[in-house]
Design a protein around this motif. Structure first.
Motif, PDB file in Angstrom:
ATOM      1  N   ASN A 126      30.144  -5.095 -40.105  1.00 33.34           N
ATOM      2  CA  ASN A 126      30.700  -4.942 -41.761  1.00 33.34           C
ATOM      3  C   ASN A 126      30.085  -3.740 -41.499  1.00 33.34           C
ATOM      4  OD1 ASN A 126      32.050  -4.720 -44.018  1.00 33.34           O
ATOM      5  ND2 ASN A 126      33.301  -6.433 -43.424  1.00 33.34           N
ATOM      6  N   PRO A 127      30.630  -2.737 -41.221  1.00 35.92           N
ATOM      7  CA  PRO A 127      29.530  -1.484 -41.989  1.00 35.92           C
ATOM      8  C   PRO A 127      29.635  -1.148 -43.470  1.00 35.92           C
ATOM      9  CG  PRO A 127      31.564  -0.619 -40.967  1.00 35.92           C
ATOM     10  CD  PRO A 127      31.683  -2.260 -40.915  1.00 35.92           C
ATOM     11  N   TRP A 128      30.212  -1.199 -43.796  1.00 38.71           N
ATOM     12  CA  TRP A 128      30.224  -1.182 -45.784  1.00 38.71           C
ATOM     13  C   TRP A 128      29.448  -2.448 -46.642  1.00 38.71           C
ATOM     14  CZ3 TRP A 128      30.991   3.111 -48.027  1.00 38.71           C
ATOM     15  CH2 TRP A 128      31.700   3.913 -47.385  1.00 38.71           C
ATOM     16  N   MET A 129      29.100  -3.730 -45.915  1.00 35.17           N
ATOM     17  CA  MET A 129      28.504  -4.642 -46.154  1.00 35.17           C
ATOM     18  C   MET A 129      27.136  -4.533 -45.368  1.00 35.17           C
ATOM     19  SD  MET A 129      28.650  -9.031 -45.143  1.00 35.17           S
ATOM     20  CE  MET A 129      29.936  -9.128 -45.484  1.00 35.17           C
ATOM     21  N   ILE A 130      26.769  -3.683 -44.501  1.00 33.60           N
ATOM     22  CA  ILE A 130      25.354  -3.683 -44.319  1.00 33.60           C
ATOM     23  C   ILE A 130      25.037  -2.218 -44.943  1.00 33.60           C
ATOM     24  CG2 ILE A 130      24.079  -2.341 -42.141  1.00 33.60           C
ATOM     25  CD1 ILE A 130      25.991  -4.000 -40.409  1.00 33.60           C
ATOM     26  N   THR A 135      21.791  -0.785 -49.136  1.00 31.84           N
ATOM     27  CA  THR A 135      20.354   0.499 -49.637  1.00 31.84           C
ATOM     28  C   THR A 135      19.691  -0.112 -51.428  1.00 31.84           C
ATOM     29  OG1 THR A 135      22.388   1.746 -49.018  1.00 31.84           O
ATOM     30  CG2 THR A 135      22.071   2.046 -51.298  1.00 31.84           C
ATOM     31  N   LEU A 136      20.455  -1.485 -51.693  1.00 35.58           N
ATOM     32  CA  LEU A 136      20.239  -2.317 -51.927  1.00 35.58           C
ATOM     33  C   LEU A 136      19.008  -3.249 -51.955  1.00 35.58           C
ATOM     34  CD1 LEU A 136      20.899  -4.312 -55.023  1.00 35.58           C
ATOM     35  CD2 LEU A 136      21.572  -5.691 -53.559  1.00 35.58           C
ATOM     36  N   PHE A 137      18.088  -2.927 -51.435  1.00 33.93           N
ATOM     37  CA  PHE A 137      17.631  -3.559 -50.810  1.00 33.93           C
ATOM     38  C   PHE A 137      16.328  -2.684 -50.646  1.00 33.93           C
ATOM     39  CE2 PHE A 137      13.877  -4.207 -47.507  1.00 33.93           C
ATOM     40  CZ  PHE A 137      12.881  -4.820 -47.429  1.00 33.93           C
ATOM     41  N   ILE A 139      16.563   0.252 -52.950  1.00 36.36           N
ATOM     42  CA  ILE A 139      16.534   0.550 -53.937  1.00 36.36           C
ATOM     43  C   ILE A 139      15.916  -0.346 -54.980  1.00 36.36           C
ATOM     44  CG2 ILE A 139      17.377   0.920 -56.362  1.00 36.36           C
ATOM     45  CD1 ILE A 139      19.644   1.280 -54.609  1.00 36.36           C
ATOM     46  N   VAL A 140      15.213  -1.647 -54.191  1.00 35.19           N
ATOM     47  CA  VAL A 140      14.752  -2.573 -55.115  1.00 35.19           C
ATOM     48  C   VAL A 140      12.695  -1.991 -54.977  1.00 35.19           C
ATOM     49  CG1 VAL A 140      14.425  -4.985 -55.444  1.00 35.19           C
ATOM     50  CG2 VAL A 140      16.567  -4.488 -55.580  1.00 35.19           C
ATOM     51  N   LEU A 141      13.034  -2.662 -53.262  1.00 31.56           N
ATOM     52  CA  LEU A 141      11.637  -2.529 -52.659  1.00 31.56           C
ATOM     53  C   LEU A 141      11.203  -0.942 -53.259  1.00 31.56           C
ATOM     54  CD1 LEU A 141       9.258  -3.472 -51.435  1.00 31.56           C
ATOM     55  CD2 LEU A 141      10.563  -1.659 -49.161  1.00 31.56           C
ATOM     56  N   ALA A 142      11.474   0.330 -53.358  1.00 31.09           N
ATOM     57  CA  ALA A 142      11.457   0.904 -53.592  1.00 31.09           C
ATOM     58  C   ALA A 142      10.693   1.987 -55.199  1.00 31.09           C
ATOM     59  CB  ALA A 142      12.342   2.218 -53.762  1.00 31.09           C
ATOM     60  N   VAL A 149      10.289  -9.519 -54.235  1.00 32.32           N
ATOM     61  CA  VAL A 149      11.328  -9.176 -55.339  1.00 32.32           C
ATOM     62  C   VAL A 149      12.929  -8.355 -54.553  1.00 32.32           C
ATOM     63  CG1 VAL A 149      12.446  -7.994 -57.128  1.00 32.32           C
ATOM     64  CG2 VAL A 149       9.883  -9.177 -57.271  1.00 32.32           C
ATOM     65  N   ALA A 150      12.176  -7.402 -53.574  1.00 24.38           N
ATOM     66  CA  ALA A 150      13.329  -7.045 -52.679  1.00 24.38           C
ATOM     67  C   ALA A 150      13.773  -8.348 -51.407  1.00 24.38           C
ATOM     68  CB  ALA A 150      12.596  -5.978 -51.664  1.00 24.38           C
ATOM     69  N   SER A 151      13.475  -8.882 -51.046  1.00 22.66           N
ATOM     70  CA  SER A 151      13.968  -9.733 -50.230  1.00 22.66           C
ATOM     71  C   SER A 151      14.716 -11.163 -50.443  1.00 22.66           C
ATOM     72  CB  SER A 151      12.650 -10.488 -49.580  1.00 22.66           C
ATOM     73  OG  SER A 151      12.121  -9.775 -49.108  1.00 22.66           O
ATOM     74  N   ILE A 152      14.589 -11.940 -52.319  1.00 23.91           N
ATOM     75  CA  ILE A 152      15.006 -12.597 -52.818  1.00 23.91           C
ATOM     76  C   ILE A 152      16.438 -12.212 -53.268  1.00 23.91           C
ATOM     77  CG2 ILE A 152      15.244 -14.069 -55.053  1.00 23.91           C
ATOM     78  CD1 ILE A 152      12.405 -14.210 -54.962  1.00 23.91           C
ATOM     79  N   THR A 153      16.122 -10.465 -53.890  1.00 21.56           N
ATOM     80  CA  THR A 153      17.503  -9.219 -53.978  1.00 21.56           C
ATOM     81  C   THR A 153      18.038  -9.640 -53.305  1.00 21.56           C
ATOM     82  OG1 THR A 153      15.879  -8.023 -56.118  1.00 21.56           O
ATOM     83  CG2 THR A 153      18.721  -7.258 -55.016  1.00 21.56           C
ATOM     84  N   LEU A 154      18.173  -9.165 -51.941  1.00 21.94           N
ATOM     85  CA  LEU A 154      19.193  -8.842 -50.865  1.00 21.94           C
ATOM     86  C   LEU A 154      19.110 -10.527 -50.692  1.00 21.94           C
ATOM     87  CD1 LEU A 154      20.069  -7.385 -47.826  1.00 21.94           C
ATOM     88  CD2 LEU A 154      17.825  -8.171 -47.006  1.00 21.94           C
ATOM     89  N   MET A 155      19.174 -11.783 -50.212  1.00 18.41           N
ATOM     90  CA  MET A 155      18.907 -12.976 -49.870  1.00 18.41           C
ATOM     91  C   MET A 155      20.987 -13.006 -50.799  1.00 18.41           C
ATOM     92  SD  MET A 155      18.525 -13.437 -47.208  1.00 18.41           S
ATOM     93  CE  MET A 155      18.308 -12.293 -46.750  1.00 18.41           C
ATOM     94  N   THR A 156      20.046 -12.813 -52.798  1.00 17.50           N
ATOM     95  CA  THR A 156      21.169 -13.272 -53.496  1.00 17.50           C
ATOM     96  C   THR A 156      22.508 -12.187 -53.211  1.00 17.50           C
ATOM     97  OG1 THR A 156      19.525 -13.571 -55.052  1.00 17.50           O
ATOM     98  CG2 THR A 156      21.768 -13.044 -55.818  1.00 17.50           C
ATOM     99  N   GLY A 157      22.239 -10.816 -53.119  1.00 18.36           N
ATOM    100  CA  GLY A 157      23.578  -9.734 -53.352  1.00 18.36           C
ATOM    101  C   GLY A 157      23.660  -9.848 -51.587  1.00 18.36           C
TER     102      GLY A 157
END
Length: 226
Positions: A126-130, A135-137, A139-142, A149-157
């Motif tokens: 699913n390209p939109w989901m990817i 993008t979320l991952f 941005i949070v890592l940056a 934090v980026a990984s936990i946010t990604l899993m929640t996302g």
């Protein structure tokens, strides 16, 4: 989908998940990643202990061991089950994550499952989901500089985005059909289980974050092995 097929997909996925890239790569280099740094055989610890090349290799290996079986099931099952094929994909992906996190030959002590979960989600194709999740991952890592934090946010996302897509018609489940809706809800539960496991495996990171002891992410090798 029969119970037997669910079990078969889980077992096949689990077998793929048992390929612990970090452990194998570490043995090639004469280093047991589980003895250094965070004592985890995943991408981040491989990077910190053995350097950028190791981090890349481990990430690709852990990603592909779920992506390849998920992609295969996706392409095959969508032909026969156009309304519910993603459920098949998620079952084999769930198995791969379980194999990675709980490898029987390592005393059921494996990695945290971020790269393997990522491979399973990309395997949904699913390209939109990817795009949204990547993008979320990034941005949070940056912004935070913390991989945990980026990984936990990604899993929640992943859970949030999947649920949103499911109930807004952006996934192939026809939620107006009772039988298909049941498969859609089941797929949602599997996604929540997968991401919850990955977050749970970050419990030590969460404690270190609370105590302000967590290491920030860097592309450089930071742990000495001699």
């Amino acid at each position: 989908m029969s119970v037997l097929l669910r079990i078969i997909l889980l077992l096949v996925g689990y077998a793929f998940g048992l390929i612990e890239t970090g452990v194998l790569y570490g043995k090639i280099k004469g280093v047991d990643l589980r003895q250094y740094g965070s004592k985890n055989a995943g991408t981040t610890n491989a990077l910190r202990v053995l350097g950028p090349k190791a981090g890349i290799v481990v990430f690709i290996g852990d990603f592909c061991k779920s992506f390849i079986p998920c992609l295969t099931v996706n392409l095959v099952m969508r032909v026969f089950y156009p309304d519910t094929y993603l459920l098949y994909v998620l079952y084999i992906g769930f198995g791969a994550v379980l194999g990675h996190i709980f490898p029987f030959y390592l005393g059921f002590k494996g990695g945290k499952g971020i790269a393997t979960t990522g491979g399973a989600i990309v395997g949904l194709l699913n390209p939109w989901m990817i795009l949204i999740l990547l993008t979320l991952f990034v941005i949070v890592l940056a912004v935070t500089k913390y991989m945990s934090v980026a990984s936990i946010t990604l899993m929640t996302g992943i859970s949030v985005v999947y649920i949103a897509f499911l109930f807004t018609g952006l996934l192939p489940f026809d939620m107006s059909n009772a039988a298909v809706k049941g498969a859609g809800i089941e797929s949602m539960i599997i996604v929540i289980l997968i991401t919850s496991l990955a977050i749970y495996k970050h419990k030590a990171n969460i404690i270190r974050l609370i105590n302000k002891e967590e290491n920030k992410f860097t592309f450089k090798k930071t742990v000495k092995t001699d």
